[in-house]
Design a protein around this motif. Structure first.
Motif, PDB file in Angstrom:
ATOM      1  N   PRO C 151       0.827  -1.048  -0.065  1.00  0.00           N
ATOM      2  CA  PRO C 151       0.137  -0.023   0.007  1.00  0.00           C
ATOM      3  C   PRO C 151       1.053   1.229   0.130  1.00  0.00           C
ATOM      4  N   LEU C 152       0.301   2.272  -0.790  1.00  0.00           N
ATOM      5  CA  LEU C 152       0.966   3.487  -0.849  1.00  0.00           C
ATOM      6  C   LEU C 152       0.080   4.645  -0.238  1.00  0.00           C
ATOM      7  N   ALA C 153       0.153   4.892   1.218  1.00  0.00           N
ATOM      8  CA  ALA C 153      -0.823   5.693   1.863  1.00  0.00           C
ATOM      9  C   ALA C 153      -0.839   7.067   1.262  1.00  0.00           C
ATOM     10  N   GLU C 154       0.223   7.670   0.909  1.00  0.00           N
ATOM     11  CA  GLU C 154       0.172   9.009   0.504  1.00  0.00           C
ATOM     12  C   GLU C 154       0.784   9.206  -1.003  1.00  0.00           C
ATOM     13  N   PRO C 155       0.098   9.050  -1.814  1.00  0.00           N
ATOM     14  CA  PRO C 155       0.651   9.300  -3.130  1.00  0.00           C
ATOM     15  C   PRO C 155       1.149  10.907  -3.319  1.00  0.00           C
ATOM     16  N   ALA C 156       2.061  11.032  -4.022  1.00  0.00           N
ATOM     17  CA  ALA C 156       2.590  12.403  -4.247  1.00  0.00           C
ATOM     18  C   ALA C 156       1.413  13.357  -4.784  1.00  0.00           C
ATOM     19  N   ARG C 157       1.489  14.578  -4.422  1.00  0.00           N
ATOM     20  CA  ARG C 157       0.573  15.374  -4.719  1.00  0.00           C
ATOM     21  C   ARG C 157       1.211  16.585  -5.389  1.00  0.00           C
ATOM     22  N   TYR C 158       0.625  17.185  -6.489  1.00  0.00           N
ATOM     23  CA  TYR C 158       1.145  18.459  -7.145  1.00  0.00           C
ATOM     24  C   TYR C 158       0.267  19.770  -6.370  1.00  0.00           C
ATOM     25  N   ALA C 159       1.181  20.847  -6.146  1.00  0.00           N
ATOM     26  CA  ALA C 159       0.742  21.863  -5.525  1.00  0.00           C
ATOM     27  C   ALA C 159      -0.039  22.876  -6.468  1.00  0.00           C
ATOM     28  N   PHE C 160      -1.271  22.369  -6.703  1.00  0.00           N
ATOM     29  CA  PHE C 160      -1.887  23.497  -7.612  1.00  0.00           C
ATOM     30  C   PHE C 160      -2.356  24.570  -6.931  1.00  0.00           C
ATOM     31  N   PRO C 161      -2.361  25.791  -7.857  1.00  0.00           N
ATOM     32  CA  PRO C 161      -2.668  27.107  -7.021  1.00  0.00           C
ATOM     33  C   PRO C 161      -3.953  27.187  -6.406  1.00  0.00           C
ATOM     34  N   ALA C 162      -4.151  27.503  -5.230  1.00  0.00           N
ATOM     35  CA  ALA C 162      -5.332  27.658  -4.516  1.00  0.00           C
ATOM     36  C   ALA C 162      -6.305  28.525  -5.099  1.00  0.00           C
ATOM     37  N   VAL C 163      -7.553  28.638  -4.895  1.00  0.00           N
ATOM     38  CA  VAL C 163      -8.361  29.883  -5.155  1.00  0.00           C
ATOM     39  C   VAL C 163      -8.893  30.243  -3.945  1.00  0.00           C
ATOM     40  N   ILE C 164      -8.822  31.444  -3.611  1.00  0.00           N
ATOM     41  CA  ILE C 164      -9.354  32.042  -2.455  1.00  0.00           C
ATOM     42  C   ILE C 164     -10.603  33.023  -2.674  1.00  0.00           C
ATOM     43  N   ARG C 165     -11.348  32.880  -1.421  1.00  0.00           N
ATOM     44  CA  ARG C 165     -12.664  33.348  -1.523  1.00  0.00           C
ATOM     45  C   ARG C 165     -12.704  34.183  -0.285  1.00  0.00           C
ATOM     46  N   GLN C 166     -12.867  35.495  -0.472  1.00  0.00           N
ATOM     47  CA  GLN C 166     -12.851  36.284   0.410  1.00  0.00           C
ATOM     48  C   GLN C 166     -13.537  37.649   0.304  1.00  0.00           C
ATOM     49  N   GLY C 167     -14.297  38.201   1.283  1.00  0.00           N
ATOM     50  CA  GLY C 167     -14.940  39.582   0.939  1.00  0.00           C
ATOM     51  C   GLY C 167     -15.520  39.552  -0.110  1.00  0.00           C
ATOM     52  N   GLY C 168     -16.565  38.460  -0.524  1.00  0.00           N
ATOM     53  CA  GLY C 168     -17.380  38.384  -1.475  1.00  0.00           C
ATOM     54  C   GLY C 168     -16.790  38.482  -3.044  1.00  0.00           C
ATOM     55  N   GLU C 169     -15.453  38.109  -2.923  1.00  0.00           N
ATOM     56  CA  GLU C 169     -14.668  38.107  -4.180  1.00  0.00           C
ATOM     57  C   GLU C 169     -13.662  36.582  -4.258  1.00  0.00           C
ATOM     58  N   ALA C 170     -13.624  36.022  -5.442  1.00  0.00           N
ATOM     59  CA  ALA C 170     -12.705  34.834  -5.615  1.00  0.00           C
ATOM     60  C   ALA C 170     -11.543  35.319  -6.299  1.00  0.00           C
ATOM     61  N   ARG C 171     -10.289  34.861  -5.637  1.00  0.00           N
ATOM     62  CA  ARG C 171      -9.124  35.207  -6.299  1.00  0.00           C
ATOM     63  C   ARG C 171      -8.529  33.912  -6.938  1.00  0.00           C
ATOM     64  N   GLY C 172      -8.385  33.850  -8.114  1.00  0.00           N
ATOM     65  CA  GLY C 172      -7.787  32.336  -8.600  1.00  0.00           C
ATOM     66  C   GLY C 172      -7.038  32.844  -9.759  1.00  0.00           C
ATOM     67  N   GLU C 173      -6.849  31.552 -10.632  1.00  0.00           N
ATOM     68  CA  GLU C 173      -6.126  31.884 -11.751  1.00  0.00           C
ATOM     69  C   GLU C 173      -6.191  31.149 -12.854  1.00  0.00           C
ATOM     70  N   VAL C 174      -5.613  31.198 -13.950  1.00  0.00           N
ATOM     71  CA  VAL C 174      -5.517  30.408 -15.266  1.00  0.00           C
ATOM     72  C   VAL C 174      -4.804  29.334 -14.857  1.00  0.00           C
ATOM     73  N   VAL C 175      -5.303  28.121 -15.071  1.00  0.00           N
ATOM     74  CA  VAL C 175      -4.824  26.799 -14.906  1.00  0.00           C
ATOM     75  C   VAL C 175      -4.536  26.152 -16.111  1.00  0.00           C
TER      76      VAL C 175
END
Lengths: 263, 263, 263
Positions: C151-175
């Motif tokens: 078993p492989l308990a924790e496969p590697a994860r790529y750190a995709f950019p987070a999208v932030i929701r704050q103050g009625g606004e979402a800040r994200g990016e083109v992926v």
């Protein structure tokens, strides 16, 4: 059920490859057809020969490989049918089979021309559809190779550059640049001694066992998955970095004792 | 088992084509899926129509062809389902079927809309996955075409340029440049007399039977594998050499006696 | 019979992909093999992850997906085998599975290393052929995933950019930029309120239901077929027009009331 593979220089967007697949599927319904590539540079026989050398023997016996890189279509060149260690091959007889023939333990070949299998109606410009595809489909259905035409004792060979071993040094050349910018040479990996070095341009490269033994961005040499010396850059493109192209001359020093010539 | 073919302008790297294949394989497990091409220039309906014209009838009866070149996705354009001489076709009703419809001896068509087969959940932007792929898979499983929707009497047609025959001369144009730089025209090869000449720009080209009758580097005209006049350069790229592109005007002189119009 | 899919960054012209197909067909004769793409930019893990996210779950349970985008070949990275909602996946353990793992309801994973299935002879540079392809073929034949390794308990994860929701606004990016020049963002479509606007550079875009609601040439935002906000130009290429690339920052205003973070 046999399996069919297709390697051409047709690209895909014009629908020519699909016309060939349709002809095959009409004669041998249900046969699985694997695309190898349709992106061989137009008319580039050595590129097709190298590609074929990498997969023909990986497929199981009974597979029918079709190669249509055919700058001589409409001239007198023959159509090759061959059986190589149990795998079948149909191609223009123009040298694309050279490396596969060299590496097969046993082969037999015919000149494909029996009109029962290739049909009497042939366009002057598209033998892939009108001659090769029907021949392949009949082979996939189980027609014996010998039915397709008379024996062909000496299939055409492409004159690949020789590698010379002399004075403890191998002189070879780059025979292919792959998609990653790796430069494949014609020097056999089993010629290398422990301290071998690969000279290309002004660079002198150590031979490592794997990419993991080099730093990111470092140029190195490896024995590649086909048993040949390959020049590479970890996480980079060797062809660009070292200004290498197909035909670039290389020298390898530090050989093992062994035969004075070969490939 | 039916066979499915796919022609799109999606490219492959985004995974959209594979999503379509997955939908098809989920509804019709084991069906062979042949890629035609995913490299049609985005939205280029005539290129898709020409490609389709080259393979649709080469496949056996029962094959299901899917074409998704769909600049009008998300507008009111209909979805076409058709049966042409035994082969099935699913595509946006935008003209991609024009040449196949012209060349079929018999056809019937429907507007694909039965929600039992295309599903009620549809994205606004990816009908290839949500409408066309399920329709294709159900056809491959044997659902009759007429189940998919009501008859569509007049599928959309693309207005391909006409070829005019007048005064012993044919005036046509280049309709496609293939990967080798060959220029396909819309002039039927069976119009040509023995002494026909093709005029393009300042060049006047003889018509030969095959490449083998020209010297390396020579420009010539041929009747190609689809029965159309084609302008080519032996061992070269005619489009570049003669500065021809899609839409370039050509004239052919020296026609056989025959009907004054056609294609 | 299982079905196998292939996603790589190998291109096709060198014959490497066909070598993998041959290995698979030798172990699992007759298995249908679907190409996803071989045009992933060399070593581009997030592109492979996005592509995989679009098709893995569209295929039926039992399908075996193979991804070989493997800049770390020859280093110590592990080989991942996984079962995600009934579909199998084999890939280098380098993050290409990140989005599929996130979206699966249930998954289990192993480190592929059992030499009964991957073979003791392995080149240092072509694990696609020597490790991944045999593993895939054995899975397609019905070997249980758990046989391939521990078993492989924790496969590697790529750190995709987070999208932030704050103050009625979402800040994200083109992926991702797709072939049509559409710009996919990481902002979930179900966050959007009725009057939402997408800000990118100096442009402020309305959100429409479909292309048909925009004029030709107009820039707009849509919820795409994966449920994400996408920036597009009707009959045009948004990336070029709006000078957007992967990583371009966007803001979305006019969100629905809801959770303050997510994706």
């Amino acid at each position: 059920m046999s399996r069919v593979t297709l390697l051409t220089d047709f690209g895909t967007r014009d629908g020519y490859v699909a016309a060939m697949k349709g002809v095959i599927a009409s004669i041998a319904p249900g046969v699985p057809i694997d695309d190898v590539s349709h992106d061989i540079p137009p008319g580039d026989i050595p590129s097709a020969a190298w590609a074929l050398s990498r997969y023909w023997s990986r497929y199981p016996a009974g597979t029918v490989h079709l190669v249509v890189v055919d700058p001589g279509v409409g001239t007198e060149r023959r159509a090759l049918g061959a059986l190589l260690d149990g795998r079948l091959l149909v191609a223009p007889d123009n040298g694309v089979a050279t490396l596969a023939l060299e590496r097969a333990s046993r082969w037999t070949a015919v000149s494909v021309q029996n009109e029962n299998y290739v049909g009497p109606d042939r366009s002057a410009t598209f033998h892939g559809r009108d001659i090769f595809a029907p021949a392949v489909a009949h082979l996939a259905r189980g027609v014996p190779l010998g039915e397709l035409g008379p024996p062909l004792a000496e299939p055409a060979r492409y004159a690949f550059p020789a590698v010379i071993r002399q004075g403890g040094e191998a002189r070879g050349e780059v025979v292919a640049i792959d998609r990653f910018g790796n430069a494949v040479t014609n020097v056999p990996g089993d010629w290398l001694g422990r301290e071998a070095r690969v000279h290309v341009g002004r660079a002198v490269l150590e031979v490592r066992g794997t990419y993991g033994e080099a730093a990111s961005g470092e140029a190195l040499a490896l024995v590649n998955s086909d048993g040949l010396v390959e020049i590479t850059v970890r996480d980079g493109a060797a062809a660009e970095r070292l200004r290498i192209r197909r035909g670039s001359r290389i020298r390898v020093r530090g050989l093992r004792r062994g035969p004075e010539n070969g490939l």
